[in-house]
Design a protein around this motif. Structure first.
Motif, PDB file in Angstrom:
ATOM      1  N   LEU A  13      -1.552  27.601 -52.954  1.00  0.00           N
ATOM      2  CA  LEU A  13      -0.717  27.188 -51.824  1.00  0.00           C
ATOM      3  C   LEU A  13       0.738  27.592 -52.044  1.00  0.00           C
ATOM      4  O   LEU A  13       1.383  28.157 -51.150  1.00  0.00           O
ATOM      5  CB  LEU A  13      -0.824  25.673 -51.620  1.00  0.00           C
ATOM      6  N   TRP A  14       1.270  27.299 -53.222  1.00  0.00           N
ATOM      7  CA  TRP A  14       2.675  27.589 -53.509  1.00  0.00           C
ATOM      8  C   TRP A  14       2.960  29.089 -53.426  1.00  0.00           C
ATOM      9  O   TRP A  14       4.016  29.516 -52.953  1.00  0.00           O
ATOM     10  CB  TRP A  14       3.038  27.062 -54.898  1.00  0.00           C
ATOM     11  N   SER A  15       2.003  29.905 -53.890  1.00  0.00           N
ATOM     12  CA  SER A  15       2.195  31.356 -53.889  1.00  0.00           C
ATOM     13  C   SER A  15       2.251  31.939 -52.484  1.00  0.00           C
ATOM     14  O   SER A  15       2.828  33.014 -52.280  1.00  0.00           O
ATOM     15  CB  SER A  15       1.059  32.033 -54.675  1.00  0.00           C
ATOM     16  N   SER A  16       1.660  31.244 -51.532  1.00  0.00           N
ATOM     17  CA  SER A  16       1.659  31.762 -50.157  1.00  0.00           C
ATOM     18  C   SER A  16       3.024  31.630 -49.499  1.00  0.00           C
ATOM     19  O   SER A  16       3.224  32.137 -48.391  1.00  0.00           O
ATOM     20  CB  SER A  16       0.609  31.027 -49.322  1.00  0.00           C
ATOM     21  N   GLY A  17       3.985  30.977 -50.165  1.00  0.00           N
ATOM     22  CA  GLY A  17       5.307  30.794 -49.573  1.00  0.00           C
ATOM     23  C   GLY A  17       6.007  32.103 -49.260  1.00  0.00           C
ATOM     24  O   GLY A  17       6.632  32.256 -48.198  1.00  0.00           O
ATOM     25  N   PHE A  18       5.931  33.078 -50.184  1.00  0.00           N
ATOM     26  CA  PHE A  18       6.575  34.369 -49.940  1.00  0.00           C
ATOM     27  C   PHE A  18       5.879  35.108 -48.799  1.00  0.00           C
ATOM     28  O   PHE A  18       6.510  35.848 -48.043  1.00  0.00           O
ATOM     29  CB  PHE A  18       6.551  35.225 -51.208  1.00  0.00           C
ATOM     30  N   ILE A  19       4.566  34.953 -48.671  1.00  0.00           N
ATOM     31  CA  ILE A  19       3.826  35.591 -47.581  1.00  0.00           C
ATOM     32  C   ILE A  19       4.268  34.994 -46.250  1.00  0.00           C
ATOM     33  O   ILE A  19       4.467  35.718 -45.264  1.00  0.00           O
ATOM     34  CB  ILE A  19       2.307  35.400 -47.783  1.00  0.00           C
ATOM     35  N   ALA A  69       7.149  33.673 -45.614  1.00  0.00           N
ATOM     36  CA  ALA A  69       8.498  34.174 -45.326  1.00  0.00           C
ATOM     37  C   ALA A  69       8.436  35.549 -44.683  1.00  0.00           C
ATOM     38  O   ALA A  69       9.185  35.843 -43.739  1.00  0.00           O
ATOM     39  CB  ALA A  69       9.311  34.219 -46.614  1.00  0.00           C
ATOM     40  N   LYS A  70       7.551  36.393 -45.174  1.00  0.00           N
ATOM     41  CA  LYS A  70       7.418  37.740 -44.613  1.00  0.00           C
ATOM     42  C   LYS A  70       6.917  37.694 -43.177  1.00  0.00           C
ATOM     43  O   LYS A  70       7.311  38.507 -42.340  1.00  0.00           O
ATOM     44  CB  LYS A  70       6.463  38.562 -45.480  1.00  0.00           C
ATOM     45  N   PHE A  71       6.059  36.723 -42.865  1.00  0.00           N
ATOM     46  CA  PHE A  71       5.550  36.572 -41.506  1.00  0.00           C
ATOM     47  C   PHE A  71       6.581  35.944 -40.572  1.00  0.00           C
ATOM     48  O   PHE A  71       6.712  36.346 -39.419  1.00  0.00           O
ATOM     49  CB  PHE A  71       4.291  35.695 -41.510  1.00  0.00           C
ATOM     50  N   GLY A  72       7.309  34.924 -41.061  1.00  0.00           N
ATOM     51  CA  GLY A  72       8.111  34.109 -40.161  1.00  0.00           C
ATOM     52  C   GLY A  72       9.556  34.505 -39.994  1.00  0.00           C
ATOM     53  O   GLY A  72      10.127  34.344 -38.908  1.00  0.00           O
ATOM     54  N   LEU A  73      10.211  35.015 -41.048  1.00  0.00           N
ATOM     55  CA  LEU A  73      11.651  35.264 -40.982  1.00  0.00           C
ATOM     56  C   LEU A  73      12.076  36.325 -39.965  1.00  0.00           C
ATOM     57  O   LEU A  73      13.202  36.254 -39.479  1.00  0.00           O
ATOM     58  CB  LEU A  73      12.178  35.638 -42.368  1.00  0.00           C
ATOM     59  N   PRO A  74      11.233  37.299 -39.623  1.00  0.00           N
ATOM     60  CA  PRO A  74      11.669  38.233 -38.571  1.00  0.00           C
ATOM     61  C   PRO A  74      11.878  37.575 -37.210  1.00  0.00           C
ATOM     62  O   PRO A  74      12.517  38.160 -36.334  1.00  0.00           O
ATOM     63  CB  PRO A  74      10.518  39.252 -38.510  1.00  0.00           C
ATOM     64  N   GLN A 117      12.006  33.341 -31.756  1.00  0.00           N
ATOM     65  CA  GLN A 117      11.030  34.068 -30.939  1.00  0.00           C
ATOM     66  C   GLN A 117       9.658  33.423 -31.185  1.00  0.00           C
ATOM     67  O   GLN A 117       9.080  33.578 -32.254  1.00  0.00           O
ATOM     68  CB  GLN A 117      10.995  35.548 -31.322  1.00  0.00           C
ATOM     69  N   TRP A 118       9.160  32.721 -30.180  1.00  0.00           N
ATOM     70  CA  TRP A 118       7.948  31.925 -30.351  1.00  0.00           C
ATOM     71  C   TRP A 118       6.696  32.792 -30.201  1.00  0.00           C
ATOM     72  O   TRP A 118       5.869  32.604 -29.321  1.00  0.00           O
ATOM     73  CB  TRP A 118       7.933  30.773 -29.363  1.00  0.00           C
ATOM     74  N   THR A 119       6.546  33.751 -31.104  1.00  0.00           N
ATOM     75  CA  THR A 119       5.376  34.614 -31.093  1.00  0.00           C
ATOM     76  C   THR A 119       4.212  33.917 -31.805  1.00  0.00           C
ATOM     77  O   THR A 119       4.418  32.990 -32.596  1.00  0.00           O
ATOM     78  CB  THR A 119       5.680  35.937 -31.809  1.00  0.00           C
ATOM     79  N   PRO A 120       2.973  34.358 -31.560  1.00  0.00           N
ATOM     80  CA  PRO A 120       1.835  33.769 -32.291  1.00  0.00           C
ATOM     81  C   PRO A 120       1.994  33.888 -33.808  1.00  0.00           C
ATOM     82  O   PRO A 120       1.610  32.976 -34.542  1.00  0.00           O
ATOM     83  CB  PRO A 120       0.644  34.587 -31.789  1.00  0.00           C
ATOM     84  N   ARG A 121       2.573  34.994 -34.259  1.00  0.00           N
ATOM     85  CA  ARG A 121       2.766  35.179 -35.698  1.00  0.00           C
ATOM     86  C   ARG A 121       3.746  34.143 -36.248  1.00  0.00           C
ATOM     87  O   ARG A 121       3.528  33.587 -37.329  1.00  0.00           O
ATOM     88  CB  ARG A 121       3.274  36.595 -35.962  1.00  0.00           C
ATOM     89  N   PHE A 122       4.824  33.875 -35.494  1.00  0.00           N
ATOM     90  CA  PHE A 122       5.799  32.893 -35.949  1.00  0.00           C
ATOM     91  C   PHE A 122       5.194  31.489 -35.940  1.00  0.00           C
ATOM     92  O   PHE A 122       5.376  30.725 -36.893  1.00  0.00           O
ATOM     93  CB  PHE A 122       7.028  32.914 -35.044  1.00  0.00           C
ATOM     94  N   VAL A 123       4.481  31.142 -34.879  1.00  0.00           N
ATOM     95  CA  VAL A 123       3.869  29.811 -34.788  1.00  0.00           C
ATOM     96  C   VAL A 123       2.871  29.601 -35.926  1.00  0.00           C
ATOM     97  O   VAL A 123       2.815  28.528 -36.540  1.00  0.00           O
ATOM     98  CB  VAL A 123       3.186  29.621 -33.419  1.00  0.00           C
ATOM     99  N   GLY A 124       2.087  30.640 -36.233  1.00  0.00           N
ATOM    100  CA  GLY A 124       1.147  30.537 -37.337  1.00  0.00           C
ATOM    101  C   GLY A 124       1.851  30.327 -38.672  1.00  0.00           C
ATOM    102  O   GLY A 124       1.435  29.502 -39.485  1.00  0.00           O
ATOM    103  N   MET A 142      -1.972  38.527 -53.165  1.00  0.00           N
ATOM    104  CA  MET A 142      -2.002  38.233 -51.731  1.00  0.00           C
ATOM    105  C   MET A 142      -1.360  39.352 -50.925  1.00  0.00           C
ATOM    106  O   MET A 142      -1.884  39.775 -49.880  1.00  0.00           O
ATOM    107  CB  MET A 142      -1.277  36.913 -51.460  1.00  0.00           C
ATOM    108  N   ALA A 143      -0.209  39.839 -51.408  1.00  0.00           N
ATOM    109  CA  ALA A 143       0.485  40.916 -50.696  1.00  0.00           C
ATOM    110  C   ALA A 143      -0.338  42.199 -50.713  1.00  0.00           C
ATOM    111  O   ALA A 143      -0.328  42.969 -49.745  1.00  0.00           O
ATOM    112  CB  ALA A 143       1.856  41.154 -51.332  1.00  0.00           C
ATOM    113  N   TRP A 144      -1.066  42.432 -51.803  1.00  0.00           N
ATOM    114  CA  TRP A 144      -1.937  43.602 -51.887  1.00  0.00           C
ATOM    115  C   TRP A 144      -3.082  43.496 -50.878  1.00  0.00           C
ATOM    116  O   TRP A 144      -3.423  44.460 -50.193  1.00  0.00           O
ATOM    117  CB  TRP A 144      -2.491  43.711 -53.308  1.00  0.00           C
ATOM    118  N   LEU A 145      -3.670  42.311 -50.761  1.00  0.00           N
ATOM    119  CA  LEU A 145      -4.782  42.113 -49.843  1.00  0.00           C
ATOM    120  C   LEU A 145      -4.337  42.135 -48.385  1.00  0.00           C
ATOM    121  O   LEU A 145      -5.028  42.686 -47.516  1.00  0.00           O
ATOM    122  CB  LEU A 145      -5.476  40.779 -50.142  1.00  0.00           C
TER     123      LEU A 145
END
Length: 302
Positions: A27-33, A35-40, A220-227, A270-273
Motif C-alpha cells: 500500500l505504502w509503495s503505491s503512493g508514488f504511483i 502521485a504520477k496519476f493525480g498530480l497532473p 480537473q475532475w477526470t476519471p484518472r484524478f478521481v481514481g 509497480m512502475a515497470w508493470l
C-alpha cells in the motif's frame, strides 16, 4: 506461567513477520504511483486537502456511529504526531515531485528514514543491535542500487531537494514521537484527529500558495484524478496508515521504519508493470539486498 521478556520479543517478531508488514509495504509503495496519476490534474496542496477531507468524510460517521473511545489526555500528542507523519511528510514529497523531483531520487532521500530513526532510537529508550546496524546499511545500499539508474540531477532545483529532506525529518520525528508519547489509541479516532489537524494546516497553505477557492477551479475532475484521489483516501490514508499505526504499536520504531527500504524496489516493480519503466538486473540485486537488510533488522539476536 508469565511471559518472559524473550517470549514477548519472540511474539513481537512473529507478528512482524506476518502478512501485515507485506500489505503495508504494498500500500505504502503505491503512493508514488498515485502521485504520477493525480498530480497532473491538481496542485499538490489542493490534492492533499481533498485527500484529508476524504478521510474525514469516511471516518467521522464511523466514529460517531460506533462510539469509538476518545483518547483523553492524548489528543495533543496524537495531533502533533499526525502533523509530522501526514502533513509534513506528504507536503514535502508531493511538492518536490511537482517541482520535478524524480521519484527515484525522492525515494532514495526518504529511504534514509531507517538510518535516521536508528540514530534517534536511544532517545525513546530503544537499543539498536550491531546486527541491525548491518541490516540498515544493507537496506540503504539496496535502495541505492534500485534507484541508481533513475536518478537525474540535471535541472533539479535546490527547493525540491530541501522539500524531500524536510519530509524525511518530518516522518522520522513523527514516528518516534508517536511511538514514545501515544503508541496506544483507537485507530479510527486517532486517524480522525490526525487528519483533522492536517486539514487545518494544509487549507490556508493551499489558499495562499495555490489560490484555492471554494470552487476548486484548479482541479480537473477526470476519471484518472478521481481514481487517484479515492485510492489516496482509502488505500493510503486509511489502509496504509492503519497498518502503520498497528506496526508502531506492536514493534520497535527501528523495525517499523526498516520496511521503508522495501518501498523503492516495490514502487519500481509497480512502475515497470504499469508504465513500462525500466527495472534491470541492478534493480533486482538492489531489491534482494534491501530485503536482506530488513530481515537483519526485524530478527533480533536472542
Amino acid at each position: 506461567m508469565p511471559d518472559t521478556p524473550h517470549a514477548a520479543q519472540t511474539a513481537r517478531n512473529a507478528s512482524f513477520l506476518s502478512p501485515l508488514p507485506l500489505f503495508f509495504v504494498l500500500l505504502w509503495s503505491s503512493g508514488f504511483i498515485v502521485a504520477k496519476f493525480g498530480l497532473p490534474y491538481a496542485p499538490p496542496l489542493t490534492f492533499l486537502l481533498l485527500r484529508f477531507l476524504g478521510v474525514l468524510v469516511f471516518l467521522v460517521p464511523a466514529v460517531l456511529v460506533l462510539r469509538a473511545p476518545w483518547p483523553h489526555g492524548k489528543i495533543g500528542h496524537i495531533a502533533l504526531a499526525g502533523l509530522l507523519v501526514q502533513a509534513g511528510y506528504l507536503i514535502g514529497v508531493w511538492c518536490a515531485i511537482k517541482q520535478g523531483m524524480p521519484a527515484g531520487l525522492s525515494a532514495l532521500i526518504v529511504g534514509m528514514q531507517p538510518i535516521l530513526t536508528a540514530f534517534a532510537a536511544p532517545l525513546i529508550g530503544e537499543k539498536v543491535l550491531p546486527r541491525q546496524w548491518l541490516g540498515l546499511l544493507f537496506g540503504i545500499g539496496g535502495v541505492g542500487l534500485v534507484v541508481a539508474a533513475k536518478i537525474q540531477l540535471v535541472g533539479l532545483s535546490p527547493d525540491a531537494i530541501l522539500l524531500c529532506v524536510l519530509a524525511l525529518f518530518s516522518i522520522t520525528a513523527g514516528t518516534l514521537y508517536q511511538k514514545h508519547h501515544c503508541p496506544q489509541f483507537d485507530l479510527r479516532v486517532g486517524t480522525v484527529i490526525q487528519f483533522a489537524a492536517s486539514t487545518i494546516v494544509v487549507l490556508p497553505l493551499a489558499m495562499y500558495f495555490e489560490g484555492l477557492g471554494p470552487d476548486f477551479a484548479a482541479v480537473q475532475w477526470t476519471p484518472r484524478f478521481v481514481g487517484a484521489l479515492l485510492w489516496s483516501v482509502l488505500g493510503l490514508s486509511i489502509g496504509a496508515i492503519f497498518l502503520l499505526f498497528a506496526l508502531i504499536r506492536r514493534n520497535d520504531a527501528t523495525q517499523v521504519t526498516s520496511l521503508m527500504y522495501l518501498t523503492p524496489p516495490t514502487t519500481a516493480i509497480m512502475a515497470w508493470l504499469m508504465f513500462g519503466e525500466a527495472f534491470n538486473a541492478l534493480g533486482m540485486a538492489g531489491m534482494a539486498l534491501a530485503v536482506t537488510g530488513v530481515i537483519f533488522v526485524v530478527k533480533k539476536s536472542k
